[in-house]
Design an enzyme around this catalytic site. Structure first.
Site, PDB file in Angstrom:
ATOM      1  N   ARG A  54      72.423  40.375 -41.896  1.00  0.00           N
ATOM      2  CA  ARG A  54      73.493  39.670 -41.197  1.00  0.00           C
ATOM      3  C   ARG A  54      73.212  38.177 -41.210  1.00  0.00           C
ATOM      4  O   ARG A  54      72.149  37.729 -41.631  1.00  0.00           O
ATOM      5  CB  ARG A  54      73.638  40.204 -39.760  1.00  0.00           C
ATOM      6  CG  ARG A  54      72.272  40.274 -39.073  1.00  0.00           C
ATOM      7  CD  ARG A  54      72.247  39.905 -37.663  1.00  0.00           C
ATOM      8  NE  ARG A  54      72.761  38.589 -37.397  1.00  0.00           N
ATOM      9  CZ  ARG A  54      72.071  37.455 -37.559  1.00  0.00           C
ATOM     10  NH1 ARG A  54      70.837  37.448 -38.034  1.00  0.00           N
ATOM     11  NH2 ARG A  54      72.623  36.305 -37.262  1.00  0.00           N
ATOM     12  N   ARG A  97      82.747  42.872 -44.239  1.00  0.00           N
ATOM     13  CA  ARG A  97      82.933  42.045 -43.034  1.00  0.00           C
ATOM     14  C   ARG A  97      83.897  40.907 -43.392  1.00  0.00           C
ATOM     15  O   ARG A  97      83.720  40.254 -44.414  1.00  0.00           O
ATOM     16  CB  ARG A  97      81.594  41.474 -42.531  1.00  0.00           C
ATOM     17  CG  ARG A  97      80.648  42.558 -42.013  1.00  0.00           C
ATOM     18  CD  ARG A  97      79.475  41.974 -41.255  1.00  0.00           C
ATOM     19  NE  ARG A  97      79.862  41.537 -39.921  1.00  0.00           N
ATOM     20  CZ  ARG A  97      79.067  40.830 -39.122  1.00  0.00           C
ATOM     21  NH1 ARG A  97      77.849  40.488 -39.528  1.00  0.00           N
ATOM     22  NH2 ARG A  97      79.458  40.465 -37.918  1.00  0.00           N
ATOM     23  N   GLN A 204      71.588  39.138 -30.823  1.00  0.00           N
ATOM     24  CA  GLN A 204      70.895  38.428 -31.904  1.00  0.00           C
ATOM     25  C   GLN A 204      69.988  37.320 -31.364  1.00  0.00           C
ATOM     26  O   GLN A 204      68.958  37.014 -31.955  1.00  0.00           O
ATOM     27  CB  GLN A 204      71.908  37.805 -32.881  1.00  0.00           C
ATOM     28  CG  GLN A 204      72.662  38.810 -33.731  1.00  0.00           C
ATOM     29  CD  GLN A 204      73.988  39.204 -33.097  1.00  0.00           C
ATOM     30  OE1 GLN A 204      74.127  39.192 -31.883  1.00  0.00           O
ATOM     31  NE2 GLN A 204      74.959  39.571 -33.909  1.00  0.00           N
ATOM     32  N   ASP A 245      80.245  30.886 -39.326  1.00  0.00           N
ATOM     33  CA  ASP A 245      80.619  31.893 -40.324  1.00  0.00           C
ATOM     34  C   ASP A 245      81.757  31.423 -41.217  1.00  0.00           C
ATOM     35  O   ASP A 245      81.911  31.891 -42.338  1.00  0.00           O
ATOM     36  CB  ASP A 245      81.000  33.199 -39.634  1.00  0.00           C
ATOM     37  CG  ASP A 245      79.738  33.900 -39.159  1.00  0.00           C
ATOM     38  OD1 ASP A 245      79.195  33.488 -38.109  1.00  0.00           O
ATOM     39  OD2 ASP A 245      79.262  34.803 -39.862  1.00  0.00           O
ATOM     40  N   ASN A 255      82.206  31.091 -35.189  1.00  0.00           N
ATOM     41  CA  ASN A 255      80.806  31.527 -35.102  1.00  0.00           C
ATOM     42  C   ASN A 255      80.742  32.667 -34.085  1.00  0.00           C
ATOM     43  O   ASN A 255      81.758  33.036 -33.470  1.00  0.00           O
ATOM     44  CB  ASN A 255      79.896  30.360 -34.712  1.00  0.00           C
ATOM     45  CG  ASN A 255      78.424  30.719 -34.834  1.00  0.00           C
ATOM     46  OD1 ASN A 255      77.997  31.276 -35.840  1.00  0.00           O
ATOM     47  ND2 ASN A 255      77.633  30.424 -33.804  1.00  0.00           N
ATOM     48  N   LYS A 256      79.563  33.210 -33.902  1.00  0.00           N
ATOM     49  CA  LYS A 256      79.359  34.348 -33.013  1.00  0.00           C
ATOM     50  C   LYS A 256      80.082  34.167 -31.681  1.00  0.00           C
ATOM     51  O   LYS A 256      80.080  33.086 -31.099  1.00  0.00           O
ATOM     52  CB  LYS A 256      77.854  34.529 -32.791  1.00  0.00           C
ATOM     53  CG  LYS A 256      77.423  35.659 -31.908  1.00  0.00           C
ATOM     54  CD  LYS A 256      78.020  36.997 -32.264  1.00  0.00           C
ATOM     55  CE  LYS A 256      77.822  37.386 -33.718  1.00  0.00           C
ATOM     56  NZ  LYS A 256      78.619  38.577 -34.113  1.00  0.00           N
TER      57      LYS A 256
HETATM   58  O1  MRU Z   1      77.512  38.992 -36.592  1.00  0.00           O
HETATM   59  P1  MRU Z   1      76.395  38.149 -37.130  1.00  0.00           P
HETATM   60  O2  MRU Z   1      75.081  38.432 -36.509  1.00  0.00           O
HETATM   61  O3  MRU Z   1      76.335  38.223 -38.647  1.00  0.00           O
HETATM   62  O4  MRU Z   1      76.802  36.661 -36.753  1.00  0.00           O
HETATM   63  C1  MRU Z   1      76.006  35.621 -37.220  1.00  0.00           C
HETATM   64  C2  MRU Z   1      76.387  34.282 -36.716  1.00  0.00           C
HETATM   65  O5  MRU Z   1      77.334  34.134 -35.985  1.00  0.00           O
HETATM   66  C3  MRU Z   1      75.585  33.130 -37.241  1.00  0.00           C
HETATM   67  O6  MRU Z   1      75.566  32.100 -36.305  1.00  0.00           O
HETATM   68  C4  MRU Z   1      76.222  32.603 -38.536  1.00  0.00           C
HETATM   69  O7  MRU Z   1      76.430  33.640 -39.454  1.00  0.00           O
HETATM   70  C5  MRU Z   1      75.389  31.537 -39.167  1.00  0.00           C
HETATM   71  S1  MRU Z   1      73.868  32.138 -39.834  1.00  0.00           S
HETATM   72  C6  MRU Z   1      73.095  30.795 -40.537  1.00  0.00           C
END
Ligand code: MRU
Length: 368
Positions: A54, A97, A204, A245, A255-256
């Site tokens: 991820r 995804r 995370q 993302d 982002n998350k």
């Molecule tokens: O759902 P995830 O764990 O893949 O989400 C990840 C994030 O939101 C990260 O902040 C993003 O991918 C940047 S990683 C350098």
């Protein structure tokens, strides 16, 4: 399976000898460091969907190795048949995804190899695909390190920093994006105090970022997501660094989930809020955050995952978006491998793409 030393292994790797993609299973961290070897396209798809691998850049690298392995398995030497099967595999992986643009970015980049080498034999194209997948991974290490160097210019020793989710080494080939300035500063003795929020629902921040930073010897404090305004009010946070993302052309950044909440609090307390974004995560074809497809995840991630037993009433309605969009107006700067973009982002991002002749994430022309 034996536990491994997490610092000495790669998040995503190609195992040529076994025709496999090898990843650290991030759903097992921090209690178990386990490498898994993925050979089938279904197992690679599942690993991306289930977040065993991820983080936007790591997903891109995994997809590049995954599509190379799919291409290698194609039996036909006929170019058109090879392309048709390649595109089926590409569509499949791309559907794992939807929000992290690095997935389609890496797959499109691999597809460009087959388009621009049409006149070559299928076996030569397979060799070039392998080379390109390895280049995507190697470039990511350079990109992260460079983001770290630019990010570090914004920081001073002893600062308190907040980060959300995991935009660390585990989410990339090396260094991370939001953590890269932290690691580079740490090497120089900057003595940062880093706060990571746990990042509900998949934790995370708690499972991955806290673990990563502590393993590197960084002063790390874990907080719950809802404690962010409190630590800011206490004066403990001098800057926020997050990954992303997908960044739209106007600077809105997905982002998350929870990132936009940290940005709102940062705005309120006048704390700079930095988004670290490789240009592979900037989607110039996306005009604004409203165009970004936000992934919805299963209810069980909120109600029972990580708990010993279910922690919500049976049948309760659950809304579980994996990402949110932080408005450009709440972002102080976007740090890329080609420099720091400041508002207005419409102009600064455009000039980064233009000055460095960067291709956008657009799907390659199938006519070649
Ligand atoms: O759902 P995830 O764990 O893949 O989400 C990840 C994030 O939101 C990260 O902040 C993003 O991918 C940047 S990683 C350098």
């Amino acid at each position: 399976m034996h536990d491994l030393d997490f610092k000495s292994i790669e998040t995503v790797a190609l195992d040529d000898g076994n025709d496999a993609l090898v990843i650290i299973d991030q759903t097992r961290l921090p209690n178990h460091t386990e490498l898994v070897s993925l050979k089938s396209q279904k197992s690679i798809y599942d690993a991306i969907y289930l977040l065993r691998v991820r983080g936007a850049p790591a997903i891109g690298v995994a997809a590049a190795f995954g599509i190379y392995l799919a291409a290698k398995e194609i039996q036909s030497d006929d170019y058109d048949e090879f392309c048709a099967q390649f595109r089926n595999a590409k569509r499949y992986l791309n559907s794992a995804r939807p929000t992290a643009v690095n997935l389609s970015w890496a797959l499109n980049r691999m597809e460009r190899v087959i388009i621009t080498n049409k006149e070559k034999s299928v076996s030569e194209i397979k060799r070039l695909l392998r080379k390109e997948s390895i280049r995507i991974k190697e470039e990511d290490t350079w990109v992260c390190k460079t983001i770290g160097e630019y990010g570090l210019t914004l920081l001073k020793p002893n600062m308190g920093l907040l980060t959300h989710c995991n935009a660390g080494a585990l989410a990339t080939s090396k260094f991370g994006t939001a953590t890269a300035p932290i690691y580079l500063g740490h090497e120089k003795g900057y003595n940062f105090k880093v706060f990571c929020d746990e990042t509900r629902p998949l934790l995370q921040g708690a499972r991955l970022t806290a673990y990563e930073l502590m393993s590197a010897g960084v002063d790390t404090t874990l907080i719950c997501d809802n404690m962010v305004p409190s630590v800011m009010k206490n004066g403990w946070i001098d800057a926020v660094f997050v990954g992303c993302d997908r960044v739209a052309a106007n600077g809105d950044a997905a982002n998350k989930i929870g990132t936009s909440y940290a940005a709102l609090a940062a705005k309120h307390y006048n704390i700079p809020f930095y988004v670290c974004a490789p240009t592979s995560t900037i989607d110039m074809n996306c005009q604004s955050g409203g165009d970004i497809h936000i992934e919805l995840r299963p209810a069980g991630e909120v109600t029972e995952m990580w708990y010993e037993k279910r922690m919500a009433p049976e049948g309760v309605k659950v809304y579980n978006p994996a990402f949110d969009v932080t408005e450009a107006a709440h972002i102080t700067a976007i740090i890329t491998e080609y420099g720091i973009a400041y508002p207005p982002f419409e102009l600064s991002l455009k000039s980064i793409f233009h000055n460095n002749k960067i291709l956008t994430t657009a799907t390659p022309d199938p006519r070649g």
